[in-house]
Design an enzyme around this catalytic site. Sequence first.
Site, PDB file in Angstrom:
ATOM      1  N   ASP A  16      -8.893   9.561  -4.019  1.00  0.00           N
ATOM      2  CA  ASP A  16      -7.721  10.207  -4.356  1.00  0.00           C
ATOM      3  C   ASP A  16      -7.085   9.296  -5.391  1.00  0.00           C
ATOM      4  O   ASP A  16      -7.615   8.351  -5.685  1.00  0.00           O
ATOM      5  CB  ASP A  16      -6.949  10.475  -3.213  1.00  0.00           C
ATOM      6  CG  ASP A  16      -5.472  10.767  -3.630  1.00  0.00           C
ATOM      7  OD1 ASP A  16      -5.399  11.915  -4.035  1.00  0.00           O
ATOM      8  OD2 ASP A  16      -4.401  10.029  -3.172  1.00  0.00           O
ATOM      9  N   ASP A  65      -3.201   9.106  -7.198  1.00  0.00           N
ATOM     10  CA  ASP A  65      -1.690   8.758  -6.964  1.00  0.00           C
ATOM     11  C   ASP A  65      -1.722   8.059  -5.492  1.00  0.00           C
ATOM     12  O   ASP A  65      -2.007   8.556  -4.579  1.00  0.00           O
ATOM     13  CB  ASP A  65      -0.884   9.788  -7.019  1.00  0.00           C
ATOM     14  CG  ASP A  65       0.396   9.380  -7.825  1.00  0.00           C
ATOM     15  OD1 ASP A  65       0.599   7.941  -7.941  1.00  0.00           O
ATOM     16  OD2 ASP A  65       1.213  10.003  -8.079  1.00  0.00           O
TER      17      ASP A  65
HETATM   18 MG   LIG Z   1      -2.492  10.291  -3.181  1.00  0.00          MG
END
Ligand SMILES: [Mg+2]
Length: 259
Positions: A12, A14
């Site tokens: 992932d 952010d």
């Molecule tokens: Mg994230």
Amino acid sequence: MIADGYEAFLFDLDGVLYRGADPVPGAAEALARLRSLDKGIAFVTNNSGRSPQRVAERLRAVGVDADADEVETSALTTADVLADRGVRRAFVVGEAGVVAALSEAGIEVAEGEPDAVDAVVVGWDRGADYTKLRVAAVLVQRGASLVATNPDASFPAADGTKWPGAGALLAAIETTTGVRGEVIGKPYPPLLKAAHARAGGGRPLLVGDRLDTDIAGAVGMGWDSLLVLTGISDARDLEGSQVRPTYVADDLRGLFVDP
Ligand SMILES: [Mg+2]
């Protein structure tokens, strides 16, 4: 160390590799080390607005070596899934990233108020208004399938408030029509499957900062996961959650310690 047990690492973005415009400490080094170990790597995002090229640029801006070919976005997966199903024409409630991905997959994006399309595609759209939602709802009633790039209820604005996300726009059309949309992004399988293929297959480890999307998605796939505490979910969220990651670490250096 944990990394020894896996061949494909799905990251992932952010809260894991950057926070807004800032690097997450240790992330660039961790990625470089996985590359030196010849591990498969993919970057996975529910954000449908940015192209893979823009995502890769943003990663490089925080020191993470990344190629656009390693990026799977919810817009890209949505376009591929629909093209595979033979969808020829779609109406979009979404931004340029969704439109570009559909066009590149050979799907015509209908403008204005078309009479009929094969699919209505919903993503995050800061230009969504009543007309767009009305047209989308009418097309679904006329038989178009309803597909959303991601289920995110809200978008976290820089000032800490929440703005309507793709899931909120989807809900407007679902509420109007009574039709339940199909969701492509995390925690649902299509995006994760595509990212796994992009990383070259092999035993996957999903690395994320959110229990409800990243870790829940891994659990749904039967995959192992690492929750890093550099983003949204913290140790207290973990205590109160039914969703259990395989590993928890303060940051990505946790990949290189023994479990
Ligand atoms: Mg994230």
